[in-house]
Design a protein around this motif. Structure first.
Motif, mmCIF file in Angstrom:
data_model
loop_
_atom_site.group_PDB
_atom_site.id
_atom_site.type_symbol
_atom_site.label_atom_id
_atom_site.label_comp_id
_atom_site.label_asym_id
_atom_site.label_seq_id
_atom_site.Cartn_x
_atom_site.Cartn_y
_atom_site.Cartn_z
ATOM 1 N N ALA A 115 37.824 40.529 24.413
ATOM 2 C CA ALA A 115 38.835 41.061 25.435
ATOM 3 C C ALA A 115 37.761 41.094 26.739
ATOM 4 O O ALA A 115 37.117 42.021 26.855
ATOM 5 C CB ALA A 115 39.733 42.170 25.379
ATOM 6 N N GLU A 116 38.024 40.188 27.731
ATOM 7 C CA GLU A 116 37.071 40.133 28.602
ATOM 8 C C GLU A 116 37.760 39.698 29.953
ATOM 9 O O GLU A 116 38.524 39.048 30.168
ATOM 10 C CB GLU A 116 35.683 39.220 28.679
ATOM 11 N N VAL A 117 37.121 40.431 31.354
ATOM 12 C CA VAL A 117 37.474 39.809 32.614
ATOM 13 C C VAL A 117 36.404 39.943 33.547
ATOM 14 O O VAL A 117 35.578 40.672 33.643
ATOM 15 C CB VAL A 117 38.469 41.116 33.252
ATOM 16 N N VAL A 118 36.182 38.583 33.725
ATOM 17 C CA VAL A 118 35.056 38.099 34.894
ATOM 18 C C VAL A 118 35.614 38.456 36.165
ATOM 19 O O VAL A 118 36.492 37.856 36.708
ATOM 20 C CB VAL A 118 34.627 36.800 34.471
ATOM 21 N N GLN A 119 34.924 39.281 36.916
ATOM 22 C CA GLN A 119 35.085 39.276 38.655
ATOM 23 C C GLN A 119 34.004 38.498 39.129
ATOM 24 O O GLN A 119 32.709 38.328 39.092
ATOM 25 C CB GLN A 119 34.608 40.686 39.092
ATOM 26 N N ARG A 120 34.560 37.186 39.751
ATOM 27 C CA ARG A 120 33.647 36.198 40.472
ATOM 28 C C ARG A 120 34.089 36.046 42.008
ATOM 29 O O ARG A 120 35.398 36.635 42.236
ATOM 30 C CB ARG A 120 33.701 35.010 39.982
ATOM 31 N N TRP A 121 33.203 35.634 42.894
ATOM 32 C CA TRP A 121 33.512 35.546 44.357
ATOM 33 C C TRP A 121 33.333 34.112 44.873
ATOM 34 O O TRP A 121 32.231 33.466 44.713
ATOM 35 C CB TRP A 121 32.490 36.586 44.993
ATOM 36 N N GLN A 122 34.220 33.539 45.180
ATOM 37 C CA GLN A 122 34.593 32.225 45.450
ATOM 38 C C GLN A 122 34.559 32.069 46.882
ATOM 39 O O GLN A 122 35.168 32.486 47.636
ATOM 40 C CB GLN A 122 35.625 31.499 44.884
ATOM 41 N N PRO A 123 33.757 31.077 47.550
ATOM 42 C CA PRO A 123 33.779 30.779 48.856
ATOM 43 C C PRO A 123 35.133 30.076 49.456
ATOM 44 O O PRO A 123 35.396 29.185 48.527
ATOM 45 C CB PRO A 123 32.586 30.010 49.451
ATOM 46 N N VAL A 124 35.584 30.444 50.606
ATOM 47 C CA VAL A 124 36.426 29.385 51.077
ATOM 48 C C VAL A 124 35.778 27.961 51.157
ATOM 49 O O VAL A 124 34.673 27.606 51.491
ATOM 50 C CB VAL A 124 37.141 29.932 52.376
ATOM 51 N N ASN A 125 36.751 26.871 51.324
ATOM 52 C CA ASN A 125 36.237 25.602 51.463
ATOM 53 C C ASN A 125 35.679 25.084 52.843
ATOM 54 O O ASN A 125 34.808 24.602 52.823
ATOM 55 C CB ASN A 125 37.238 24.412 51.163
ATOM 56 N N ARG A 126 36.438 25.889 54.034
ATOM 57 C CA ARG A 126 36.130 25.170 55.302
ATOM 58 C C ARG A 126 36.276 26.401 56.340
ATOM 59 O O ARG A 126 37.474 26.977 56.077
ATOM 60 C CB ARG A 126 37.071 23.874 55.466
ATOM 61 N N VAL A 127 35.679 26.491 57.283
ATOM 62 C CA VAL A 127 35.653 27.429 58.450
ATOM 63 C C VAL A 127 35.451 26.825 59.747
ATOM 64 O O VAL A 127 34.907 25.829 59.833
ATOM 65 C CB VAL A 127 34.593 28.505 58.018
ATOM 66 N N GLY A 128 36.373 27.348 60.729
ATOM 67 C CA GLY A 128 36.172 27.248 62.212
ATOM 68 C C GLY A 128 35.529 28.496 62.762
ATOM 69 O O GLY A 128 36.101 29.218 62.774
ATOM 70 N N LEU A 129 34.471 28.062 63.501
ATOM 71 C CA LEU A 129 33.576 29.254 64.215
ATOM 72 C C LEU A 129 33.512 29.084 65.421
ATOM 73 O O LEU A 129 33.406 28.161 66.057
ATOM 74 C CB LEU A 129 32.195 29.163 63.505
ATOM 75 N N TYR A 130 34.176 30.229 66.255
ATOM 76 C CA TYR A 130 34.201 30.206 67.781
ATOM 77 C C TYR A 130 33.302 30.869 68.470
ATOM 78 O O TYR A 130 32.678 32.117 68.231
ATOM 79 C CB TYR A 130 35.489 30.716 68.128
ATOM 80 N N VAL A 131 32.586 30.221 69.274
ATOM 81 C CA VAL A 131 31.475 30.813 70.281
ATOM 82 C C VAL A 131 32.011 30.653 71.739
ATOM 83 O O VAL A 131 32.304 29.554 72.205
ATOM 84 C CB VAL A 131 30.282 29.921 70.206
ATOM 85 N N PRO A 132 31.975 31.878 72.277
ATOM 86 C CA PRO A 132 32.711 31.822 73.499
ATOM 87 C C PRO A 132 31.677 31.477 74.512
ATOM 88 O O PRO A 132 30.406 31.105 74.318
ATOM 89 C CB PRO A 132 32.897 33.515 73.753
ATOM 90 N N GLY A 133 32.377 31.177 75.825
ATOM 91 C CA GLY A 133 31.299 30.612 76.970
ATOM 92 C C GLY A 133 31.999 31.182 78.144
ATOM 93 O O GLY A 133 33.133 30.683 78.551
ATOM 94 N N GLY A 134 31.526 31.914 78.721
ATOM 95 C CA GLY A 134 32.189 32.304 79.962
ATOM 96 C C GLY A 134 31.077 32.842 81.234
ATOM 97 O O GLY A 134 30.363 32.278 81.728
ATOM 98 N N LYS A 135 31.015 34.384 81.206
ATOM 99 C CA LYS A 135 29.937 34.907 81.951
ATOM 100 C C LYS A 135 28.512 34.765 81.402
ATOM 101 O O LYS A 135 27.608 34.992 82.197
ATOM 102 C CB LYS A 135 30.423 36.321 82.107
ATOM 103 N N ALA A 136 28.344 34.635 80.237
ATOM 104 C CA ALA A 136 27.178 34.183 79.420
ATOM 105 C C ALA A 136 27.229 33.006 78.420
ATOM 106 O O ALA A 136 28.342 32.581 78.033
ATOM 107 C CB ALA A 136 26.734 35.651 78.685
ATOM 108 N N VAL A 137 26.047 32.903 77.982
ATOM 109 C CA VAL A 137 25.967 31.844 77.002
ATOM 110 C C VAL A 137 25.293 32.465 75.670
ATOM 111 O O VAL A 137 24.396 33.413 75.788
ATOM 112 C CB VAL A 137 24.985 30.605 77.336
ATOM 113 N N TYR A 138 25.990 32.051 74.448
ATOM 114 C CA TYR A 138 25.683 32.893 73.400
ATOM 115 C C TYR A 138 25.230 32.165 72.104
ATOM 116 O O TYR A 138 25.851 31.974 71.338
ATOM 117 C CB TYR A 138 26.992 33.577 72.952
ATOM 118 N N PRO A 139 23.903 31.663 72.380
ATOM 119 C CA PRO A 139 23.397 30.802 70.990
ATOM 120 C C PRO A 139 23.214 31.804 69.888
ATOM 121 O O PRO A 139 23.307 31.362 68.548
ATOM 122 C CB PRO A 139 22.084 30.295 71.468
ATOM 123 N N SER A 140 23.097 33.344 70.190
ATOM 124 C CA SER A 140 23.036 34.118 69.059
ATOM 125 C C SER A 140 24.392 34.054 68.459
ATOM 126 O O SER A 140 24.326 34.377 67.127
ATOM 127 C CB SER A 140 22.632 35.592 69.763
#
Length: 436
Positions: A115-140
Motif C-alpha cells: 500500500a503506497e501513495v506517491v506524491q509527485r510534482w508535475q509542471p504545467v505544459n505552457r505558460v504566458g509571462l507578462y513583462v510590463p512596460g510603462g514608466k520603466a523597462v524591466y528586463p529583470s
C-alpha cells in the motif's frame, strides 16, 4: 511634510483595528473590471486585429506585427550592452540556483505491505509571462518570470510586453535581449488586458496557443484582466503598485532607511513607502534624509507624490512587538527589518512577500541579484499567497498503488463507509475484485 505620521504608541489595537488605520493605496481592481472584459472580449472576437487596434489606441503606436520574429530577438541579444548582459547573466544564474530549491522531490509513503501513495510534482505544459512596460523597462522581470518556469520543467513559454512607441511598435530591445539570453523565442508585442486575454484564450491567426498559467506584474487593467480569466487559466496574483514597509529602531541608519523608501517610491506615484518605528528621533532623521535625497533624484517628482500620498506614512509604535503586529496586518510586498535584534523581530513576522534582513539587504538587492524572486504579492495578498517561484508552475499529484492483498484488507471498511454515505456502488467496485 513628507510622509504623514500615524501615532499608535498609546493604542492597543486588534488586527481588525490595525487594518483600518494602515496606509494603503486606493486601487479598485473591480472598477477596471468592466473595461478589462471589453478588451478581452474584443481580442477573443477579432484576434490580432484587436491587439493592433488596442496598441494604437492605448500605447499610441501600431506595431507592424504582434509576434516578434526570432531574428529580431537574436539581434537584440547580440546588441545588449556588455555590462547589462553580464548583470543579466549573473541574475539568471542566481535566480536559477535559488529556484531549484523550490522543486520538491517525489516522496513515496508506505501505509502497509503493498500500500503506497506517491506524491509527485508535475509542471504545467505552457505558460504566458507578462513583462510590463510603462514608466520603466524591466528586463529583470523577464528573468524573474522565465527562470522559475524553466526550472519547474515547463516545456512551452510565451512572453508578452507592450509595444514601445520609441522603438517603432516592437518590444523594448532590452526585453528582447533578455528573452534571447534565456532561449525564449515566442515573444509578442502586446500589453494590458488584451495581452492577458490573448494568453488565456489563444489567437489562432498568430499561432498563439492558450496557456495554462499567466504570471507577471502590470497595471490595474492587467490585474483586472487576470481576475477575469482566473478559472480559465491559473494566475500568480493580482499585482498592484509596489510596496515597501521598513521596521526600524533607534539603531537604524536614517540615511539607508530613506534611500530604501525612495528606491520603491520612484516606481510609481501610487507606490507605498511605510516606516514603522518606536523611535521618534529616527522618524525625524528619516524625514530630513528624504528631503535631502529627493533633491538629488532623477524621478524626484514621482517619488514625492508617492511619499505625500495616503498610501505612505511613518507609523510610530510602542515597541517591536507592536511593529510586527502592524506589519502582519499590512502584509507588505517587501518587508525590511533594520533593528538591533533583527532575528527576534523576524520570529514575530507571519505575512510578507519577501523579507530583507539587516542593513545590507536592501529591497533593490532582491529586485535584481539576491537570487530571490521580485514578482511578489501586493495589496495585503501576502497574507494568503506567495511570491513567484518554481512552485507556481508545479501541480502536486498523488499516485496511488495498492496490491490485491492490501486492498482486500480495506474492503470491509470501504463497504462500511460507502453504505453510510448511501453510495453502495463505491463499495461494490472494491468487492468486485474479490467476489464473483
Amino acid at each position: 511634510m513628507l510622509l504623514n505620521t500615524i501615532d499608535l504608541r498609546a493604542a492597543t489595537s486588534s488586527r481588525a483595528d490595525l487594518s483600518r488605520v494602515i496606509p494603503r493605496a486606493q486601487l479598485d481592481v473591480s472598477a477596471a473590471f468592466a473595461t478589462a472584459m471589453l478588451l478581452i472580449d474584443d481580442v477573443r472576437e477579432r484576434g490580432e486585429q484587436a491587439l493592433l487596434d488596442q496598441a494604437e489606441r492605448l500605447d499610441r503606436v501600431r506595431p507592424d506585427r504582434v509576434r516578434i520574429h526570432a531574428d529580431e530577438i537574436n539581434r537584440a541579444t547580440r546588441a545588449l550592452e556588455p555590462a547589462v548582459r553580464e548583470a543579466l547573466e549573473l541574475a539568471i544564474d542566481r535566480v536559477r540556483t535559488a529556484s531549484k530549491a523550490q522543486v520538491p522531490p517525489p516522496i513515496m509513503t508506505e501505509l502497509g505491505d503493498g500500500a503506497e501513495v506517491v506524491q509527485r510534482w508535475q509542471p504545467v505544459n505552457r505558460v504566458g509571462l507578462y513583462v510590463p512596460g510603462g514608466k520603466a523597462v524591466y528586463p529583470s522581470s523577464v528573468v524573474m518570470n522565465v527562470v522559475p518556469a524553466q526550472v519547474a520543467g515547463v516545456s512551452s513559454v510565451a512572453l508578452a510586453s507592450p509595444p514601445q512607441r520609441n522603438f517603432g511598435g516592437t518590444v523594448h530591445p532590452t526585453i528582447l535581449g533578455a528573452a534571447g539570453l534565456l532561449g525564449v523565442d515566442e515573444v509578442y508585442a502586446m500589453g494590458g488586458a488584451g495581452a492577458i486575454g490573448a494568453f488565456a484564450y489563444g489567437i489562432p491567426d498568430l499561432g498563439l496557443d492558450p496557456v495554462d498559467i499567466i504570471t507577471g506584474p502590470g497595471n490595474v487593467y492587467v490585474a483586472a484582466a487576470k481576475r477575469a480569466v482566473r478559472g480559465i487559466v491559473g494566475i500568480d496574483s493580482e499585482a498592484g503598485p509596489t510596496e515597501i514597509l521598513i521596521i526600524a529602531d533607534a539603531a537604524a541608519d536614517a540615511r539607508l532607511v530613506a534611500a530604501d523608501l525612495l528606491s520603491q517610491a520612484e516606481h510609481d506615484e501610487l507606490a507605498s513607502a511605510v516606516l514603522v518605528t518606536d523611535s521618534e528621533n529616527l522618524a525625524d532623521a528619516v524625514r530630513t534624509e528624504l528631503a535631502k535625497q529627493l533633491s538629488e533624484m532623477r524621478h524626484s517628482e514621482r517619488a514625492r507624490i508617492a511619499l505625500d500620498g495616503q498610501q505612505s506614512a511613518i507609523v510610530l509604535v510602542s515597541d517591536m512587538a507592536a511593529a510586527a503586529a502592524l506589519s502582519n496586518a499590512y502584509g507588505p510586498e517587501h518587508l525590511e527589518i533594520q533593528t538591533e535584534e533583527s532575528g527576534s523581530v523576524l520570529d514575530m513576522i507571519d505575512n510578507a512577500g519577501a523579507i530583507f534582513l539587516g542593513s545590507h539587504s536592501p529591497v533593490s538587492l532582491g529586485d535584481y541579484l539576491a537570487g530571490s524572486n521580485h514578482v511578489l504579492p501586493t495589496g495585503g495578498q501576502s497574507r494568503f499567497s506567495s511570491g513567484l517561484g518554481a512552485y507556481t508552475f508545479l501541480r502536486p499529484q498523488q499516485v496511488v498503488r495498492y496490491s490485491q492483498e492490501a486492498l482486500r484488507a480495506l474492503e470491509p471498511h470501504i463497504v462500511a463507509l460507502s453504505t453510510a454515505e448511501d453510495l453502495p456502488a463505491h463499495g461494490a467496485a472494491v468487492s468486485a475484485r474479490f467476489h464473483e
